[in-house]
Design an enzyme around this catalytic site. Structure first.
Site, PDB file in Angstrom:
ATOM      1  N   GLU A  84       0.808  -1.218   0.000  1.00 28.44           N
ATOM      2  CA  GLU A  84       0.000   0.000   0.000  1.00 28.44           C
ATOM      3  C   GLU A  84       0.844   1.271   0.000  1.00 28.44           C
ATOM      4  O   GLU A  84       0.305   2.368   0.005  1.00 28.44           O
ATOM      5  CB  GLU A  84      -0.932   0.030   1.223  1.00 28.44           C
ATOM      6  CG  GLU A  84      -1.911  -1.114   1.295  1.00 28.44           C
ATOM      7  CD  GLU A  84      -1.289  -2.363   1.922  1.00 28.44           C
ATOM      8  OE1 GLU A  84      -0.266  -2.254   2.631  1.00 28.44           O
ATOM      9  OE2 GLU A  84      -1.816  -3.449   1.681  1.00 28.44           O
ATOM     10  N   LEU A 132       3.313   4.131   1.666  1.00 26.64           N
ATOM     11  CA  LEU A 132       3.344   4.781   2.977  1.00 26.64           C
ATOM     12  C   LEU A 132       1.981   5.421   3.241  1.00 26.64           C
ATOM     13  O   LEU A 132       1.784   6.611   3.067  1.00 26.64           O
ATOM     14  CB  LEU A 132       4.462   5.826   3.003  1.00 26.64           C
ATOM     15  CG  LEU A 132       5.308   5.882   4.269  1.00 26.64           C
ATOM     16  CD1 LEU A 132       5.872   4.521   4.623  1.00 26.64           C
ATOM     17  CD2 LEU A 132       6.432   6.869   4.130  1.00 26.64           C
ATOM     18  N   HIS A 133       1.016   4.607   3.631  1.00 23.11           N
ATOM     19  CA  HIS A 133      -0.332   5.094   3.930  1.00 23.11           C
ATOM     20  C   HIS A 133      -0.429   5.460   5.411  1.00 23.11           C
ATOM     21  O   HIS A 133       0.585   5.534   6.098  1.00 23.11           O
ATOM     22  CB  HIS A 133      -1.386   4.051   3.508  1.00 23.11           C
ATOM     23  CG  HIS A 133      -1.226   2.744   4.208  1.00 23.11           C
ATOM     24  ND1 HIS A 133      -1.829   2.481   5.406  1.00 23.11           N
ATOM     25  CD2 HIS A 133      -0.524   1.627   3.882  1.00 23.11           C
ATOM     26  CE1 HIS A 133      -1.501   1.246   5.808  1.00 23.11           C
ATOM     27  NE2 HIS A 133      -0.710   0.722   4.892  1.00 23.11           N
ATOM     28  N   ALA A 134      -1.614   5.686   5.918  1.00 21.68           N
ATOM     29  CA  ALA A 134      -1.825   6.228   7.264  1.00 21.68           C
ATOM     30  C   ALA A 134      -1.141   5.431   8.377  1.00 21.68           C
ATOM     31  O   ALA A 134      -0.473   6.013   9.233  1.00 21.68           O
ATOM     32  CB  ALA A 134      -3.319   6.349   7.550  1.00 21.68           C
ATOM     33  N   CYS A 154       2.748   5.635   8.292  1.00 20.14           N
ATOM     34  CA  CYS A 154       3.109   7.028   8.547  1.00 20.14           C
ATOM     35  C   CYS A 154       2.998   7.338  10.036  1.00 20.14           C
ATOM     36  O   CYS A 154       3.889   7.955  10.619  1.00 20.14           O
ATOM     37  CB  CYS A 154       2.213   7.982   7.760  1.00 20.14           C
ATOM     38  SG  CYS A 154       2.614   8.113   6.020  1.00 20.14           S
TER      39      CYS A 154
END
Length: 89
Positions: free
Chosen positions: A11, A13-15, A18
């Protein structure tokens, strides 16, 4: 000081990753930056990191400057590798 990583998470660097990275480096006094596509933001800012839109396969650079820069980079490296976010480039 700086290190480069290749993002291996499908995916990017998603939520979640991060948040893990921001939480890991926030306690350090050093200025910690993340760079991608010739843009650099404060790694202590979740919104800044999310705004970079880092996809899977991207190469990022994490740099730190200050009294505890080495420790901050080591902590970021631990999170990136142990959480399956990426590998050292």
């Amino acid at each position: 000081m700086e290190k480069q990583y290749k993002i291996t998470s499908a995916e990017g660097l998603h939520a979640r990753p991060c948040t893990l990275l921001v939480s890991a480096v926030t306690p350090f006094a050093s200025d910690v930056q993340i760079s991608y596509n010739e843009r650099s933001v404060n790694l202590k800012s979740i919104m800044g990191v999310m705004a970079l839109g880092i996809p899977s396969g991207a190469t990022i650079t994490i740099s730190a400057e200050g009294a505890d820069a080495e420790a901050a980079l080591e902590k970021a490296a631990t999170v990136i590798t142990s959480e399956g976010i990426g590998i050292e480039a």
